[in-house]
Design a protein around this motif. Structure first.
Motif, PDB file in Angstrom:
ATOM      1  N   GLU A 141       0.846  -1.200   0.000  1.00 14.87           N
ATOM      2  CA  GLU A 141       0.000   0.000   0.000  1.00 14.87           C
ATOM      3  C   GLU A 141       0.878   1.246   0.000  1.00 14.87           C
ATOM      4  O   GLU A 141       2.060   1.187   0.370  1.00 14.87           O
ATOM      5  N   TYR A 142       0.282   2.328  -0.446  1.00 13.82           N
ATOM      6  CA  TYR A 142       1.005   3.593  -0.525  1.00 13.82           C
ATOM      7  C   TYR A 142       0.292   4.656   0.297  1.00 13.82           C
ATOM      8  O   TYR A 142      -0.949   4.688   0.341  1.00 13.82           O
ATOM      9  N   CYS A 143       1.082   5.529   0.944  1.00 12.22           N
ATOM     10  CA  CYS A 143       0.526   6.735   1.551  1.00 12.22           C
ATOM     11  C   CYS A 143       1.246   7.921   0.929  1.00 12.22           C
ATOM     12  O   CYS A 143       2.461   7.844   0.670  1.00 12.22           O
ATOM     13  N   LEU A 144       0.513   8.995   0.712  1.00 15.01           N
ATOM     14  CA  LEU A 144       1.130  10.215   0.184  1.00 15.01           C
ATOM     15  C   LEU A 144       1.853  10.913   1.329  1.00 15.01           C
ATOM     16  O   LEU A 144       1.264  11.156   2.383  1.00 15.01           O
ATOM     17  N   LYS A 145       3.156  11.215   1.122  1.00 13.94           N
ATOM     18  CA  LYS A 145       3.924  11.892   2.171  1.00 13.94           C
ATOM     19  C   LYS A 145       3.500  13.351   2.221  1.00 13.94           C
ATOM     20  O   LYS A 145       3.940  14.150   1.392  1.00 13.94           O
ATOM     21  N   ASP A 146       2.618  13.659   3.129  1.00 15.77           N
ATOM     22  CA  ASP A 146       2.153  15.036   3.275  1.00 15.77           C
ATOM     23  C   ASP A 146       1.627  15.211   4.702  1.00 15.77           C
ATOM     24  O   ASP A 146       0.490  14.811   5.008  1.00 15.77           O
ATOM     25  N   ASP A 147       2.486  15.778   5.564  1.00 11.43           N
ATOM     26  CA  ASP A 147       2.129  15.924   6.979  1.00 11.43           C
ATOM     27  C   ASP A 147       0.826  16.692   7.172  1.00 11.43           C
ATOM     28  O   ASP A 147       0.008  16.324   8.016  1.00 11.43           O
ATOM     29  N   ALA A 148       0.644  17.745   6.365  1.00 12.84           N
ATOM     30  CA  ALA A 148      -0.551  18.589   6.532  1.00 12.84           C
ATOM     31  C   ALA A 148      -1.825  17.784   6.278  1.00 12.84           C
ATOM     32  O   ALA A 148      -2.886  18.074   6.829  1.00 12.84           O
ATOM     33  N   LEU A 149      -1.720  16.747   5.431  1.00  9.08           N
ATOM     34  CA  LEU A 149      -2.885  15.910   5.116  1.00  9.08           C
ATOM     35  C   LEU A 149      -2.891  14.616   5.930  1.00  9.08           C
ATOM     36  O   LEU A 149      -3.712  13.732   5.701  1.00  9.08           O
ATOM     37  N   ASP A 150      -1.916  14.461   6.848  1.00  6.03           N
ATOM     38  CA  ASP A 150      -1.809  13.245   7.669  1.00  6.03           C
ATOM     39  C   ASP A 150      -1.473  12.004   6.841  1.00  6.03           C
ATOM     40  O   ASP A 150      -1.980  10.910   7.118  1.00  6.03           O
ATOM     41  N   ASP A 156      -2.644   3.458  -6.938  1.00  5.72           N
ATOM     42  CA  ASP A 156      -1.795   3.657  -8.123  1.00  5.72           C
ATOM     43  C   ASP A 156      -2.365   4.713  -9.065  1.00  5.72           C
ATOM     44  O   ASP A 156      -1.632   5.559  -9.576  1.00  5.72           O
ATOM     45  N   TYR A 157      -3.683   4.627  -9.303  1.00  5.70           N
ATOM     46  CA  TYR A 157      -4.304   5.560 -10.252  1.00  5.70           C
ATOM     47  C   TYR A 157      -4.243   6.989  -9.730  1.00  5.70           C
ATOM     48  O   TYR A 157      -4.013   7.938 -10.485  1.00  5.70           O
ATOM     49  N   GLN A 158      -4.446   7.115  -8.423  1.00  5.88           N
ATOM     50  CA  GLN A 158      -4.406   8.458  -7.811  1.00  5.88           C
ATOM     51  C   GLN A 158      -2.974   9.012  -7.834  1.00  5.88           C
ATOM     52  O   GLN A 158      -2.763  10.203  -8.063  1.00  5.88           O
ATOM     53  N   ILE A 159      -2.002   8.106  -7.626  1.00  5.52           N
ATOM     54  CA  ILE A 159      -0.594   8.536  -7.622  1.00  5.52           C
ATOM     55  C   ILE A 159      -0.190   9.096  -8.986  1.00  5.52           C
ATOM     56  O   ILE A 159       0.399  10.179  -9.084  1.00  5.52           O
ATOM     57  N   THR A 160      -0.539   8.360 -10.048  1.00  2.82           N
ATOM     58  CA  THR A 160      -0.153   8.834 -11.389  1.00  2.82           C
ATOM     59  C   THR A 160      -1.000  10.052 -11.777  1.00  2.82           C
ATOM     60  O   THR A 160      -0.510  10.956 -12.444  1.00  2.82           O
ATOM     61  N   LYS A 167       3.893   5.869 -13.956  1.00  2.00           N
ATOM     62  CA  LYS A 167       3.511   4.449 -13.978  1.00  2.00           C
ATOM     63  C   LYS A 167       4.778   3.580 -13.980  1.00  2.00           C
ATOM     64  O   LYS A 167       4.863   2.592 -13.258  1.00  2.00           O
ATOM     65  N   GLU A 168       5.761   4.002 -14.766  1.00  2.32           N
ATOM     66  CA  GLU A 168       7.011   3.224 -14.860  1.00  2.32           C
ATOM     67  C   GLU A 168       7.730   3.211 -13.505  1.00  2.32           C
ATOM     68  O   GLU A 168       8.211   2.170 -13.059  1.00  2.32           O
TER      69      GLU A 168
END
Ligand code: TMP
Ligand code: ASP
Length: 260
Positions: A141-150, A156-160, A167-168
């Motif tokens: 699983e992935y978490c977005l590194k953003d302290d302000a957003l916790d 994957d789709y949201q990341i790209t 994607k690569e």
């Protein structure tokens, strides 16, 4: 000024040799929750300096774990050097002192990449799976590194879609992360430690290569004694379980990084 021995000079014959260079620690670039990062006079390298500061719940809980910086520095460097031998590229260059290490300069991919082998922590809470249940397959699983957003979970789709990674790059990250899990799981099991889960971060070198960055330590892994299931990681701090320093020391001892 530090003497650094780990740079490879490519010889005219095509081979390579170790050369000694002097490196100067310059101004601090960034202070994180557990480490400081310094510029150096080498444009390809930073120096990281591990602190004893500990935080949890996105910095809401603060404390100190005496000696943690020394243990995490050694442990992370040792594991990364073993992984390099397995063909996993990392940012590790050379350990300079108890708390300082030269690393390759990268741009951090703003993702916390988490593998779980056994249910625990936020996974148990989110999905109602009892802590300690073996998972039928490892999860990624992935978490977005953003302290302000916790540090929100992100797919994957949201990341790209938001351009946090291509994607690569994500394919490379997933592939390396499962390899790292296989390596670490087997390594820790030999020390009678179960690798429950862990969080890693990747960086991109100036020439576009994805490599393992940040650290691998009891701050970033859940490590349980395989016999007693005693927690040997930062959950002892997060959950006020006591014997926090002792847990870090126990892992370091089993790894042969400090004496009995
Ligand atoms: P979690 O169960 O709280 O989501 O944690 C999963 C793994 O990630 C666990 O080994 C602890 C590690 N982790 C970090 O390294 N940094 C963090 O900020 C968080 C929340 C977890
Ligand atoms: N890095 C997290 C923080 O302070 C702590 C954790 O590992 O739970 O916020």
């Amino acid at each position: 000024m530090y003497t650094v021995n780990n740079f490879l000079k490519v010889a005219a014959s095509g081979g390579s040799e170790r050369i000694e260079t002097i490196m100067e620690k310059k101004e601090m670039l960034y202070e994180g929750k557990a480490k400081k990062v310094y510029k150096t006079d080498n444009e390809n390298c930073y120096i990281v300096d591990y602190k004893d500061d500990a935080t949890a719940f996105n910095g809401k809980k603060k404390g100190t774990i005496a000696g943690k910086g020394v243990i995490n520095n050694r442990m992370s460097n040792y594991l990364m050097s073993l992984m390099e031998k397995e063909g996993i590229p990392t940012h590790f260059v050379e350990e300079l002192s108890e708390r300082e290490t030269v690393v390759k300069k990268v741009k951090i991919v703003p993702l916390e990449v988490i593998i779980r082998n056994i249910a625990a922590g936020s996974f148990s809470k989110r999905f109602g799976v009892e802590e300690g249940s073996t998972l039928r397959n490892a999860t990624l699983e992935y978490c977005l590194k953003d302290d302000a957003l916790d540090d929100p979970m992100i797919n994957d789709y949201q990341i790209t879609a938001i351009g946090a990674a291509t994607k690569e790059d994500l394919e490379t990250i997933a592939d390396l992360t499962f390899k790292i899990n296989d390596f670490l799981k087997a390594y820790f099991l030999k020390l009678n430690i179960e690798l429950v889960d862990f969080k890693i971060e990747f960086g991109k070198t100036p020439d576009g290569k994805i490599i393992l960055a940040d650290e691998i330590s009891p701050d970033t892994c859940r490590l349980w004694d395989a016999t007693t299931h005693a927690k040997l990681d930062k959950d002892r701090f997060r959950r006020d379980l006591g014997d926090v320093e002792e847990a870090y020391i126990e892992v370091a001892k089993r790894m042969g990084l400090i004496g009995e």
